[in-house]
Design a protein around this motif. Structure first.
Motif, PDB file in Angstrom:
ATOM      1  N   GLU A 152       0.686  -1.352  -0.035  1.00 17.91           N
ATOM      2  CA  GLU A 152       0.165   0.063  -0.198  1.00 17.91           C
ATOM      3  C   GLU A 152       0.978   1.317   0.015  1.00 17.91           C
ATOM      4  N   PRO A 192       3.582   3.481  -1.635  1.00 17.69           N
ATOM      5  CA  PRO A 192       3.571   3.262  -3.457  1.00 17.69           C
ATOM      6  C   PRO A 192       4.949   3.484  -3.566  1.00 17.69           C
ATOM      7  N   ASP A 193       6.106   4.001  -2.291  1.00 16.86           N
ATOM      8  CA  ASP A 193       7.592   4.190  -3.102  1.00 16.86           C
ATOM      9  C   ASP A 193       8.110   2.525  -2.074  1.00 16.86           C
ATOM     10  N   LYS A 206       6.891  -0.258  -5.348  1.00 17.03           N
ATOM     11  CA  LYS A 206       7.125  -0.132  -6.648  1.00 17.03           C
ATOM     12  C   LYS A 206       8.495  -1.007  -6.505  1.00 17.03           C
TER      13      LYS A 206
END
Length: 157
Positions: free
Chosen positions: A144, A146-147, A150
């Motif tokens: 959850e 985003p950093d 990825k």
């Protein structure tokens, strides 16, 4: 792989390590999350979690899976000497604690296993389930973010 598939894969991987006797709870969580993150740490990182099973070295205190889970969160949100604390570290670790406490009514190993004979297969199955729950919860929270997501997705290609 979809988010839910990754989460369930992480759950099953952590449970499998513990169920097969390859790792105890804390080690299974740390090893599995390290792999989820693309192994940013050597596989020796599981050694750091070896003192935590059975409630901190068999003392019956904090559940080893929860201890290992907090250590695993440090892989994503921890800091090096001289760096500021990542603002996500404490609230995410506290949320892990609260999640397990809400589900199982405690995070204390001796309380979690009080209804079981310690050497019974039922107790082991219960602890395997908690281990999987911790690993899956961490995977979900990291996916959850985003950093971190990825990094996870790049490592799973």
């Amino acid at each position: 792989m979809e988010k839910n598939e990754i989460i369930e894969s992480v759950r099953k991987e952590a449970e499998g390590y513990f169920d097969r006797g390859e790792f105890f709870c804390s080690e299974a969580v740390v090893h599995t999350v390290n792999a989820l993150l693309g192994s940013p740490f050597s596989e020796d990182v599981a050694k750091l979690a070896s003192a935590f099973p059975i409630g901190l070295g068999k003392s019956g205190c904090l559940c080893g899976a929860v201890s290992g889970g907090s250590m695993a969160l440090g892989m994503a949100y921890g800091r090096k000497h001289g760096e500021p604390m990542n603002e996500k570290m404490f609230p995410t670790s506290a949320a892990l604690h609260d999640h397990i406490k809400d589900l199982y009514k405690s995070t204390c190993c001796r309380v979690l296993v009080k209804d079981y004979e310690f050497t019974s297969p039922e107790r082991k199955a219960h602890c395997v389930q908690i281990t999987g729950e911790v690993a899956a919860w961490i995977a979900e929270k990291l996916l959850e973010d985003p950093d971190v997501a990825k990094t996870i997705k790049a490592s799973r290609k």
